[in-house]
Scaffold this active site. Structure first.
Site, PDB file in Angstrom:
ATOM      1  CE  LYS A   1      -6.471  -6.478  -1.100  1.00 49.50           C
ATOM      2  NZ  LYS A   1      -7.163  -6.381   0.148  1.00 49.50           N
TER       3      LYS A   1
ATOM      4  CE  LYS B   1     -13.678  -1.605   0.487  1.00 44.93           C
ATOM      5  NZ  LYS B   1     -12.880  -1.481   1.702  1.00 44.93           N
TER       6      LYS B   1
ATOM      7  CE  LYS C   1      -4.437  -1.625   1.392  1.00 45.12           C
ATOM      8  NZ  LYS C   1      -5.648  -1.474   2.165  1.00 45.12           N
TER       9      LYS C   1
END
Ligand code: AQP
Length: 334
Positions: free
Chosen positions: A198, A201, A114
């Protein structure tokens, strides 16, 4: 130590919930609600580890509650609330920041993913996010945590933190070591555009995911455009090893149709992927569209959603305070 089973899990209010959240976590939430006591939390403090627009965050919290209810969570059976409304989460997170080790956090792969290449510019919150997750679970002394496979490492860290707290403060078995409940077949739903990532969102392309509020037309277009394979569908799993996008579509079909992957391959081997895609569109439409409609309907009644949160917060806060009182004593805080 209480041996009673207690489930805790959270979902971030960071936008449109998608098929990965639904199959990887939320469907499991609903079936667990029938068997055990459950606490489900909209983890808004986790969401702000990356910058959120305040008005949008408020809307996303209510939309996440609406999604919980639309998928079948019942506020009379499960405790449903938002994390920031029970201040014990932040307080215990601080205590656990002092128990957790820097070396443990340095191993967390989700932070690396991230934060991206320039991790110096990531928020401190994003780095210590797994400690807050441990606090969320341990605040209620939860024993079971339904999550997707992407959260497995964080769950292991929560267990390490619980164990270290129990050792440091000489209170063997005080915190139960929480067990992950990860769905076997659909532990990780992958992006429709890149089968090695994956479904998420925050992925830029909306074509990478099926959102719970997508229309039938959106689902049709996204599945049509999804990457698959030019060879026909094989009759064995081994041939799919280097074809993650094709495997992902077959996995999703297998999960929603409740057929084993082996049986799906038996039924479809030799056919083109366009055949799978039309079947998948059909089955996804019948599963997802009613959920999306229900979310939209629930969102028209904001006072109802706010009331669900209020009642949940009251129940959660009582439990949190009971446990925190003992935790403060153990640590030596007056
Ligand atoms: N692709 C996935 N496959 C299976 N399970 C998944 N989950 C998320 N993505 C998948 C599970 O859904 C629960 C809620 O996740 P979250 O929204 O709190 O956080 P996340 O894992 O960070 O989800 P996203 O979509 O990737 O959000 P962004 O893009 O905002 O970071 C968790 O149990 C998770 O395992």
């Amino acid at each position: 130590m209480s041996k009673k089973k207690l489930v805790f899990s959270g979902v971030q209010p960071t936008g449109n919930l998608h098929l990965g959240n639904y199959l990887g976590a939320m469907k499991n939430f609903v079936s667990l609600q029938k068997e055990m006591e459950c606490i489900y939390c909209v983890v808004d403090l986790h969401a702000i580890t990356t910058l959120q627009k305040p008005e949008q965050l408020r809307n996303n919290v209510l939309e996440t509650v609406a999604s919980f209810l639309a998928t079948g969570l019942d506020p009379n059976k499960s405790i449903i609330f938002n994390q920031s409304s029970v201040s014990g989460h932040a307080e215990l997170a601080w205590i656990l920041n002092c128990v957790s080790r820097i070396g443990w956090l340095n191993r967390m792969t989700q932070f690396k993913d991230k934060a991206g290449p320039d991790k110096e510019t990531a928020s401190v919150g994003l780095y210590i996010y797994p400690n807050l997750m441990a606090a969320d679970i341990l605040l209620y002394k939860a024993t079971h945590v339904p999550v997707g496979a992407d959260q497995k490492q964080h769950l292991e860290l929560s267990r390490d933190i619980a164990q270290k707290f129990n050792n440091d403060f000489n209170c063997k078995d005080f915190f139960p070591l929480p067990e992950p409940l990860i769905p076997k077949n659909v532990s990780r739903i992958m992006s429709l555009r890149d089968g090695t990532k994956k479904m998420s969102k925050s992925e830029d392309s909306d074509y990478s995911r099926i959102n719970l509020k997508d229309s039938a037309d959106d689902i049709n277009k996204k599945i049509k455009k999804a990457k698959s394979d030019s060879d026909p569908i094989p009759d064995n799993l081994k041939s799919l090893e280097k074809k993650p996008e094709a495997l992902n579509l077959l996995n999703i079909y297998s999960e929603i149709s409740k057929m084993s992957l082996e049986n799906v391959l038996k039924e479809m081997s030799g056919k083109e992927y366009s055949f799978l895609k039309s079947k998948l569109t059909e089955i996804l439409t019948s599963e997802i569209i009613p959920v999306g409609k229900q979310i939209k309907k629930l969102l028209e009644d904001r006072p109802h959603l706010e009331n669900v949160l209020k009642k949940g917060r009251e129940k959660a806060n009582i439990r949190a305070e009971e446990n925190l009182k003992i935790i403060r004593e153990k640590v030596g805080l007056i």
